[in-house]
Structures are given as structure tokens and as C-alpha cells.
Design a protein around this motif. Structure first.
Motif, PDB file in Angstrom:
ATOM      1  N   UNK A  82      -1.648  -7.919  -1.899  1.00  0.00           N
ATOM      2  CA  UNK A  82      -1.278  -8.402  -3.242  1.00  0.00           C
ATOM      3  C   UNK A  82      -2.438  -9.139  -3.897  1.00  0.00           C
ATOM      4  N   UNK A  83      -3.176  -9.898  -3.100  1.00  0.00           N
ATOM      5  CA  UNK A  83      -4.301 -10.653  -3.656  1.00  0.00           C
ATOM      6  C   UNK A  83      -5.629  -9.907  -3.534  1.00  0.00           C
ATOM      7  N   UNK A  84      -5.620  -8.796  -2.773  1.00  0.00           N
ATOM      8  CA  UNK A  84      -6.850  -8.001  -2.594  1.00  0.00           C
ATOM      9  C   UNK A  84      -6.492  -6.510  -2.688  1.00  0.00           C
ATOM     10  N   UNK A  85      -6.003  -6.063  -3.836  1.00  0.00           N
ATOM     11  CA  UNK A  85      -5.483  -4.688  -3.969  1.00  0.00           C
ATOM     12  C   UNK A  85      -6.520  -3.587  -3.789  1.00  0.00           C
ATOM     13  N   UNK A  86      -7.789  -3.924  -3.908  1.00  0.00           N
ATOM     14  CA  UNK A  86      -8.827  -2.886  -3.761  1.00  0.00           C
ATOM     15  C   UNK A  86      -9.642  -3.045  -2.477  1.00  0.00           C
ATOM     16  N   UNK A  87      -9.117  -3.833  -1.546  1.00  0.00           N
ATOM     17  CA  UNK A  87      -9.815  -4.013  -0.277  1.00  0.00           C
ATOM     18  C   UNK A  87      -9.624  -2.751   0.578  1.00  0.00           C
ATOM     19  N   UNK A  88     -10.686  -2.016   0.784  1.00  0.00           N
ATOM     20  CA  UNK A  88     -10.604  -0.720   1.463  1.00  0.00           C
ATOM     21  C   UNK A  88     -10.176  -0.866   2.917  1.00  0.00           C
ATOM     22  N   UNK A  89     -10.729  -1.851   3.622  1.00  0.00           N
ATOM     23  CA  UNK A  89     -10.362  -2.027   5.024  1.00  0.00           C
ATOM     24  C   UNK A  89      -8.883  -2.371   5.173  1.00  0.00           C
ATOM     25  N   UNK A  90      -8.364  -3.159   4.240  1.00  0.00           N
ATOM     26  CA  UNK A  90      -6.938  -3.495   4.266  1.00  0.00           C
ATOM     27  C   UNK A  90      -6.092  -2.255   3.996  1.00  0.00           C
ATOM     28  N   UNK A  91      -6.526  -1.424   3.052  1.00  0.00           N
ATOM     29  CA  UNK A  91      -5.812  -0.175   2.761  1.00  0.00           C
ATOM     30  C   UNK A  91      -5.789   0.739   3.986  1.00  0.00           C
ATOM     31  N   UNK A  92      -6.909   0.799   4.693  1.00  0.00           N
ATOM     32  CA  UNK A  92      -6.983   1.657   5.872  1.00  0.00           C
ATOM     33  C   UNK A  92      -6.151   1.086   7.016  1.00  0.00           C
ATOM     34  N   UNK A  93      -6.113  -0.224   7.123  1.00  0.00           N
ATOM     35  CA  UNK A  93      -5.253  -0.864   8.132  1.00  0.00           C
ATOM     36  C   UNK A  93      -3.784  -0.576   7.812  1.00  0.00           C
TER      37      UNK A  93
END
Length: 409
Positions: A82-93
């Protein structure tokens, strides 16, 4: 800090509990030591200290998932996203989390979003490809892994996924080449060699072909002796080469490794029939049929869960049936996983909590402390008969144990 061991880091944190770097390093080192409960607390504390620490938040989510805290893992990822919508590593996790939880479409969507944000991220393209393979979108998978290979041409993982996609597209020759390339790039990795052996076996026609496949499968078996699928294929190859004794041994070994592997019972029933033991053949075939019915029922439920994914109540009903089905057939690990799925979807449900507790108890039941040596010997003999498919004899021996000790698990 990086050179400090866990004891030193804990000492530092006693004097300086707000040291985010020390908390994060402690989590990393405890996770490496498989102290998941300690790692979870350390990552959680680091995340609370630094709301922007990607390593802390993703570590917290990862370890929560490993410890079976599915709802917590998802909540942690959701809060961070929610606070880091474009964080790629978070998306992949998040994509990895969804894929592990069989929410493959969501995993695919998350991975696709990651490639849009970071089109030069190899992990993102590979995740798109693996989820596409799971969704039988083989052309899409082949295209995605092409992007990954264009970025890093000598990545064995990409060649491995490419081979999977090519099998789905019926390009067996190309797939074999991809797996061979993956094996050349990573000779210590078992998975590409496993696929080579499986593909050689599936496409074998002559005795020479089967011998070649058998040699590869035996090589894999040395590195992965607990792989029931490989053991089963070795048995089938030996049977094709008329080594009935060796084949029977491998089929029994498959059952020891995977008691619900229907194909092994079918092959043993064929061997029993060929040896003139019609009664044993019938018993083994009945067991095969029961397991096939289980496989079909499980497949139907999984299909219905997918169809009803937007209807929460129906989906939960199906998952509860699936959890009970797994438990009924002693697939306790899968049953526990489904119950935890349900707990995440229906928090606080007493019935689900009670059933999960019952299954967890069954999964960890040990022999009673008062089990005598003679009973241990009887159990060993019963197990021996069972592994040979002599179920009547095994049943009689287990009955003797129960006469001696009615509490024998």
C-alpha cells in the motif's frame, strides 16, 4: 555488525533495542539457522522500526509464510504494498506467495505488473513464465522466458522454465535441448537432469532408448533418493526391459516414499497377475482404484474452488471439503495447509480451529512410550509385508499389535 554472531547481535540489541540494522541482521542470521520463530520476531521488530525497510518487511512476510502464518504473511505484504505500490521485489514476493497458495492467476498478474515497472528484471519475467506454465499458457510462457534469456543468456533457471513451456507446446526435442543446456550451465542441479530423464523415458521406443533413460534416471536417483516419481519411472523402465524383480522392488519403494501413488499399485497388480497370484492382483488393483477415485475427487474440488474463486462462501465450503479429504487419505501436510488457508479466510472459526488441531495431532502422533520390544518387531514385520503388497498378512500382524496395545498409533 555483519561479522557479529546471533549472540553478539542480541547483546547489542539489549543495550540498543532501536538499532534497525542489528534487528535486520539478527533476522537474517536466525532465518539461515532455521530459527524461524526468532527470525520472525526480529524481522517484525525491524519493520516496526523502519516502515520503508524492504528487507525487513519482505523477510517478515517470508518467514511468516514458512511458519504457516498465512494470514499474517499476506497482511504484511499488503501493508507494505500500500505504501510502496511500485516496489518490484515486493510484487515478486507477493507473486511467489500467491503461486505457493495456488492463487496462480493473481501470481501471474503480480508478476506481469512487475515486468511493466521493471522490464529488465529477469526474475520478473521468469515468474511470469512459471505462472503461465501453471496456467497452461505455454506460448505466453515461452515468450516471457525469451525476454529473460535476452537479458541474461546463460541463466540455467530460464532454460529450465523454457523446457517446461516447450513440453506444453509439444516441442519435445526443443525441450530436451533446453533441459540439457540448463544442466550444462548448472551441473550440480538435479531438477534439469530429472526432466531430461523423464523426457527420455516418455519418448523412448526401443530397448536402447529405455536403457538410456534408465541410466539418466538412476543418476538422478543417487542425488534425490526420496523422489517417488523418479523411483516409479525407474521401476517402469526396468519392467520394460523385463527385469521384473528389480521393477517390483522399485514399485514397493515408491509406495514407501509416496503411499498414495496409484500407479505403483497398478504396476504391482500387473506383476502379481503375471505371476499367477490373482487374489493379490485383485487387492492391489482395488487399492489403485481407490487412489484414482481420490485423485479424481481432489481434482474436481480444486477445479470447483477455481470456478468459485469470486464466491467466498462457496470457495470456503469447497476448501473445507478438500481439507477433510486430504486428512481422510492421510495427506496431513496438504490438509493442514488447506485448514490454514481457511483460517486466513475465516479468522476465529472454532470448528476450523478444532479440525486443524485434530489433524495436526494425527500428523505428529508417535508410538506410545510403553511399546515393548516385541511390539516394535511386530510393527517392523507388518511394515515389511505391507511394502511387499501382502496387505492381508500385514493386517493380521497390525491386529496382533492392537490386541497387545489398544493405544498403538
Amino acid at each position: 555488525l555483519r561479522t557479529a554472531d546471533t549472540s553478539k547481535l542480541q547483546e547489542i540489541l539489549k543495550n540498543d533495542p532501536g538499532n534497525t540494522k542489528a534487528q535486520l541482521l539478527l533476522g537474517t542470521k536466525l532465518e539461515a539457522k532455521q530459527d524461524l520463530a526468532g527470525a520472525r520476531e526480529a524481522y517484525k521488530r525491524a519493520a516496526e522500526l523502519d516502515g520503508d525497510s524492504e528487507s525487513a518487511w519482505l523477510g517478515w512476510a517470508r518467514v511468516s509464510q514458512k511458519t504457516g502464518e498465512i494470514q499474517e504473511a499476506y497482511s504484511v505484504l499488503e501493508v507494505f504494498m500500500k505504501s510502496h505500490p511500485t516496489n518490484v521485489n515486493a510484487l515478486l514476493e507477493l507473486a511467489a506467495f500467491y503461486q505457493d497458495q495456488d492463487a496462480v492467476i493473481r501470481a501471474y498478474d503480480s508478476a506481469k505488473k512487475a515486468t511493466q515497472i521493471a522490464p529488465k528484471n529477469v526474475r520478473a519475467w521468469r515468474r511470469v513464465a512459471t505462472t503461465a506454465v501453471d496456467l497452461t499458457l505455454y506460448t505466453e510462457a515461452e515468450s516471457a522466458i525469451g525476454h529473460a534469456l535476452a537479458l541474461i543468456p546463460d541463466d540455467w533457471r530460464s532454460y529450465y522454465v523454457l523446457g517446461k513451456a516447450q513440453i506444453g507446446l509439444h516441442k519435445e526435442k526443443d525441450a530436451l535441448g533446453s533441459f540439457e543446456k540448463a544442466s550444462q550451465l548448472a551441473p550440480d542441479e538435479v531438477s534439469p537432469l530429472r526432466e531430461i530423464g523423464a523426457l527420455q523415458f516418455a519418448t523412448a521406443g526401443s530397448d536402447e532408448d529405455f536403457k538410456k533413460a534408465l541410466n539418466t534416471l538412476k543418476q538422478v536417483n543417487k542425488s534425490a533418493p526420496e523422489d517417488a516419481g523418479i523411483t516409479l519411472m525407474i521401476g517402469k523402465a526396468l519392467l520394460r526391459l523385463n527385469d521384473k524383480v528389480g521393477a517390483e522392488k522399485k514399485f514397493n519403494e515408491t509406495i514407501r516414499l509416496a503411499p498414495n501413488e496409484a500407479s505403483a499399485y497398478f504396476e504391482l497388480s500387473r506383476l502379481a497377475q503375471a505371476s499367477g497370484d490373482a487374489k493379490m492382483a485383485s487387492t492391489l488393483k482395488a487399492r489403485h482404484d481407490d487412489l484414482e477415485a481420490y485423485r479424481m475427487e481432489k481434482g474436481n474440488l480444486l477445479s470447483l474452488i477455481y470456478q468459485d474463486r469470486d464466491d467466498v462462501n462457496k470457495s470456503n465450503e469447497r476448501r473445507l471439503k478438500l481439507a477433510r479429504l486430504y486428512a481422510k487419505h492421510n495427506d496431513y501436510e496438504l490438509s493442514i495447509r488447506e485448514y490454514k488457508h481457511l483460517q486466513a479466510r475465516v479468522p476465529g472459526d472454532a470448528k476450523i480451529a478444532k479440525e486443524l488441531q485434530d489433524v495436526e495431532r494425527l500428523a505428529t502422533t508417535a508410538f506410545p512410550e510403553n511399546l515393548s520390544v516385541s511390539e516394535v518387531n511386530l510393527l517392523a514385520k507388518g511394515d515389511e509385508f505391507r511394502s511387499k503388497g501382502k496387505f492381508r498378512d500385514a493386517g493380521l500382524i497390525y491386529a496382533q499389535v492392537l490386541i497387545k496395545n489398544k493405544k498403538s498409533a
